[in-house]
Scaffold this active site. Sequence first.
Site, PDB file in Angstrom:
ATOM      1  N   HIS A   6       0.823  -1.210   0.000  1.00 28.64           N
ATOM      2  CA  HIS A   6       0.000   0.000   0.000  1.00 28.64           C
ATOM      3  C   HIS A   6       0.857   1.261   0.000  1.00 28.64           C
ATOM      4  O   HIS A   6       0.627   2.181  -0.788  1.00 28.64           O
ATOM      5  CB  HIS A   6      -0.906  -0.043   1.239  1.00 28.64           C
ATOM      6  CG  HIS A   6      -1.870   1.086   1.349  1.00 28.64           C
ATOM      7  ND1 HIS A   6      -2.860   1.313   0.419  1.00 28.64           N
ATOM      8  CD2 HIS A   6      -2.005   2.065   2.295  1.00 28.64           C
ATOM      9  CE1 HIS A   6      -3.577   2.367   0.781  1.00 28.64           C
ATOM     10  NE2 HIS A   6      -3.069   2.847   1.908  1.00 28.64           N
ATOM     11  N   PHE A   7       1.871   1.309   0.863  1.00 25.67           N
ATOM     12  CA  PHE A   7       2.718   2.492   0.978  1.00 25.67           C
ATOM     13  C   PHE A   7       3.903   2.377   0.022  1.00 25.67           C
ATOM     14  O   PHE A   7       5.066   2.375   0.426  1.00 25.67           O
ATOM     15  CB  PHE A   7       3.191   2.676   2.422  1.00 25.67           C
ATOM     16  CG  PHE A   7       2.120   3.189   3.346  1.00 25.67           C
ATOM     17  CD1 PHE A   7       1.875   4.545   3.455  1.00 25.67           C
ATOM     18  CD2 PHE A   7       1.353   2.321   4.098  1.00 25.67           C
ATOM     19  CE1 PHE A   7       0.888   5.036   4.301  1.00 25.67           C
ATOM     20  CE2 PHE A   7       0.375   2.789   4.956  1.00 25.67           C
ATOM     21  CZ  PHE A   7       0.132   4.153   5.056  1.00 25.67           C
TER      22      PHE A   7
END
Length: 322
Positions: A291-292
Amino acid sequence: MSELNLTGQEMPLSALTSPSDDPVQQSHATRYRFVDVDGSRVFLREAGNPEAPTVLLLHGAPTSSFQFRHLIPALADRYHVVAPDYPGFGFTDVPTWNAERPVTFDALADTVERLTDVLGLRRFALYLFDYGAPVGFRLAERRPERVAALILQNGNAFLEGLGPAWAPVRAYWADPSPARRDALRGLFTEEGLRDQYLRGEPDPSRIAPECWMLDKALVERPGVVEVQLDLLLDYRHNLECYPLWQAFMRNHQRPALVTWGRNDDFFPPPGAEAYRRVLHDVEFHLLDAGHFALESNGERIASLMHDFLDRKVAPRDDPALH
């Protein structure tokens, strides 16, 4: 000009930055300040020449503009880069929490929209990550003439883009009881925050621990967890807005860059692929990240953004481009 430390006390900006006599270095350096927006102090990171094309970086949850600490100077050689913290995030004031007046995405977008007015930002490229998508698409729908381009990094606008990690939140939507709300508090513990950064990352050693530790310190401010839980509940209304945002993209075609962590189980690749249905000019990159993705693939994303912006946004008469 002053800054807050993690105890909430103000300290001079000189304590954070080293002076330089080099005007080029000064223009590229990130500046930190608070801006009054309708009586609320909004924290802002900013760099680059204000006369250059602007890139507005909109962060995700439960983080802040801190996630752009490396990207900002990478773009500031040619662009004016602005990254605010939303109300209740980072160093911006925490809204007075009241169960009868929950914090909503409309409210976050209202603050960011007013900030662009205060700063005099008339046109900008939008970087939309995570919560930055529902905030930024609200801005785009209200002021389409201001959007020069879209950079989409795991920021969703399609039903098929909601992954399995949303299951406990969907349960909260179906039954917004105190028990369901309390079940989500683990997302904001050190363990829960760390998991959001590391899940899906092929090499977790590339993710700096200060990411989740700063998030932890800031989320522990009074009222912040309640704000985060309000927003998780309000996210269901974003699904109702997806058709509006898709209509904006169809009707106001803008060049777009998609740089997406393919291992994200919050917003998996089908949500990235869907942008190709509504946008004509899309440059598409799936990265081996979670996600990051900006934490593990920051240099790659910065390079892709610089190349994209130079071709799609920067003034054609800019001698630096030739």
